[in-house]
Scaffold this motif. Structure first.
Motif, mmCIF file in Angstrom:
data_model
loop_
_atom_site.group_PDB
_atom_site.id
_atom_site.type_symbol
_atom_site.label_atom_id
_atom_site.label_comp_id
_atom_site.label_asym_id
_atom_site.label_seq_id
_atom_site.Cartn_x
_atom_site.Cartn_y
_atom_site.Cartn_z
ATOM 1 N N GLU A 192 0.837 -1.193 0.000
ATOM 2 C CA GLU A 192 0.000 0.000 0.000
ATOM 3 C C GLU A 192 0.881 1.255 0.000
ATOM 4 O OE1 GLU A 192 -3.898 0.356 2.496
ATOM 5 O OE2 GLU A 192 -2.305 1.395 3.601
ATOM 6 N N ASP A 200 -7.875 3.174 -5.941
ATOM 7 C CA ASP A 200 -9.111 2.630 -5.400
ATOM 8 C C ASP A 200 -10.326 3.254 -6.082
ATOM 9 O OD1 ASP A 200 -10.735 1.096 -3.703
ATOM 10 O OD2 ASP A 200 -10.875 2.735 -2.256
ATOM 11 N N ASP A 205 -14.070 0.786 -7.156
ATOM 12 C CA ASP A 205 -15.336 1.276 -6.607
ATOM 13 C C ASP A 205 -16.461 0.914 -7.565
ATOM 14 O OD1 ASP A 205 -17.390 2.548 -5.368
ATOM 15 O OD2 ASP A 205 -16.557 4.570 -5.502
ATOM 16 N N PHE A 224 -2.430 -3.845 -0.976
ATOM 17 C CA PHE A 224 -3.483 -3.247 -1.785
ATOM 18 C C PHE A 224 -3.617 -4.086 -3.063
ATOM 19 C CE2 PHE A 224 -4.867 -0.421 -5.200
ATOM 20 C CZ PHE A 224 -5.989 0.157 -4.630
ATOM 21 N N PRO A 225 -4.834 -4.374 -3.566
ATOM 22 C CA PRO A 225 -6.113 -3.772 -3.220
ATOM 23 C C PRO A 225 -6.923 -4.477 -2.134
ATOM 24 C CG PRO A 225 -6.373 -5.064 -5.198
ATOM 25 C CD PRO A 225 -4.921 -5.166 -4.825
ATOM 26 N N SER A 228 -8.459 -2.056 0.115
ATOM 27 C CA SER A 228 -9.523 -1.182 -0.377
ATOM 28 C C SER A 228 -10.821 -1.471 0.360
ATOM 29 C CB SER A 228 -9.746 -1.414 -1.876
ATOM 30 O OG SER A 228 -11.012 -0.912 -2.279
ATOM 31 N N THR A 231 -13.300 -3.746 -1.733
ATOM 32 C CA THR A 231 -13.074 -5.151 -2.042
ATOM 33 C C THR A 231 -13.444 -6.026 -0.850
ATOM 34 O OG1 THR A 231 -10.780 -5.236 -1.249
ATOM 35 C CG2 THR A 231 -11.132 -4.515 -3.545
ATOM 36 N N LEU A 269 -6.374 3.988 3.782
ATOM 37 C CA LEU A 269 -7.727 3.884 3.241
ATOM 38 C C LEU A 269 -8.759 3.792 4.363
ATOM 39 C CD1 LEU A 269 -6.878 1.505 0.301
ATOM 40 C CD2 LEU A 269 -7.338 3.950 0.201
#
Length: 391
Positions: A192, A200, A205, A224-225, A228, A231, A269
């Motif tokens: 990340e 993201d 999204d 990451f992801p 997120s 996810t 995040l």
């Protein structure tokens, strides 16, 4: 089916006799299929391939579909009407052929491009496929096998990114959704960094779409992801048959301080509204989990970058299992956040409460399995499909 599934306990229960002790076997050794990322915005796959002992020629060295469905209480013939996307980097030129070998071996219905069940595209949805890569081909073979094992009636969309750059892989995710996939499996990640929020919002999204992301194979610390909030972060377990009513036991998968299911607290995040754990002000990883330990791994057929049957593990195995379990539960509403569904149904999961703890963290639940929510296994593993349905 693998020999591991017939334990001494099961033999005793079936025959009333005391089974002879099994001969000692060397602990399996495995390698990371993909190399470490060359840069902060490059991903690596999370597949681990067992290299010793050598896999059996007939696929019996790892769990097959029937064992995985039995362990997680899943139906045997599900997925009709669903499209599950697998997003990976580079081309696996024999992906369809290898998948056909896997499905034939286990008696699963055919899934080919001729029947419209299987489709492979580039990251733009076209036919200009990227160059082949034998390392990522192992990841692709694993992902396709696990989707097939759990949801054998689903259509499969393989989207191949031009490279392992997060921007290319993210573009491939957008393409998968644009082509109609409501379930997307991501078995890759990267450390990340400051670009995470931008990536993201651009690529992950997607309300009403399940994006199941592997939490990583390097133990405590977020990737990451998976970090997120959009996810479903998928951790990993060690899965073994036993004499319980379920017939299986699970512990958090941790092999050492730098190997095991990724977990922890994001540094960048935001925490989604459905997460209420008190020790992390940001997004916590993971949400749910499935089998990932290569010592209790799954069977995969691979002829490009390989020469037959192998045992694979890593959270790369867990992510497509969870994506496919969502597909069995039915399509999420268009404006929903599917990552929130298990938090509404935690009792519909197998709570994983134990596992080795080779590292210390504060608070401890971020790196240590325990009753209720924890980082390595989230809320738990599938126990049927109820946890993956919209409230």
């Amino acid at each position: 089916m693998r020999t591991l599934a017939l334990t001494a306990a099961l033999l005793t229960a079936l025959t009333g006799l005391t089974a002879a002790p099994a001969p000692a076997r060397a602990a399996p050794r495995w390698v990371r299929t993909c190399t470490a990322p060359v840069g902060a915005d490059t991903a690596t796959c999370d597949a681990l391939r067992v290299v010793k002992p050598v896999a059996a020629a007939d696929g019996d060295a790892g769990y097959g579909p029937a064992e995985l469905r039995a362990a997680y209480g899943l139906p045997a013939d599900g997925g009709e009407g669903a499209t599950i996307a697998v997003v990976d980097a580079y081309d696996h030129p024999r992906a369809e052929a290898d998948l056909d070998v896997y499905r034939r071996h286990y008696g699963l219905p055919a899934c080919t491009s001729d029947t419209g069940c299987f489709r492979k595209t580039d990251q733009r949805g076209g036919t200009r496929l990227p160059r082949g890569n034998t390392a990522w081909a192992g990841e692709t073979a694993l992902d396709l096998a696990m989707v097939s094992a759990i949801a054998p009636r689903a259509r499969i969309l393989l989207v191949e990114a031009d490279s392992a750059a997060v921007g290319n892989l993210g573009a491939a995710v957008n393409t998968a959704v644009a082509l109609g996939a409501r379930y997307v499996s991501i078995s890759w990640g990267t450390t990340e960094n400051a670009n995470a929020a931008d990536y993201d919002s651009r690529y992950f999204d997607h309300p009403g779409v399940v994006i199941a992301a592997a939490s990583g194979d390097s133990g405590y610390g977020v990737n990451f992801p998976a970090s997120s909030p959009h996810t479903v972060a998928v951790g990993g377990t060690t899965l073994r048959p036993d004499g319980s009513a379920r017939g299986w036991s699970e512990t958090a998968w941790t092999t050492g301080p730098d190997e095991g299911a990724g977990s922890g607290c994001s540094g960048r995040l935001p925490k989604p509204a459905w997460q209420t754990d008190p020790g992390c002000d940001y997004r916590t990883v993971a949400d749910v989990a499935a089998v990932a330990d290569p010592a209790t791994g799954v069977a995969v057929y691979q002829s490009y970058g390989g020469n037959g049957w192998y045992t694979y593990g890593g959270t790369s195995a867990a992510a497509p299992v969870i994506a496919a379990a969502y597909a069995l539960a039915g399509p999420p509403p268009a404006d929903s956040r599917p990552a929130s569904f298990p938090y509404r149904h935690p009792a519909a999961l197998h709570d994983v409460t134990t596992g080795p703890t080779p590292v210390d963290c504060t608070p401890a639940y971020l790196c240590t399995a325990g009753p209720g929510y924890d980082g390595p296994t989230g809320l738990g593993t599938p126990n049927g499909v109820a946890a993956f349905r919209a409230p």
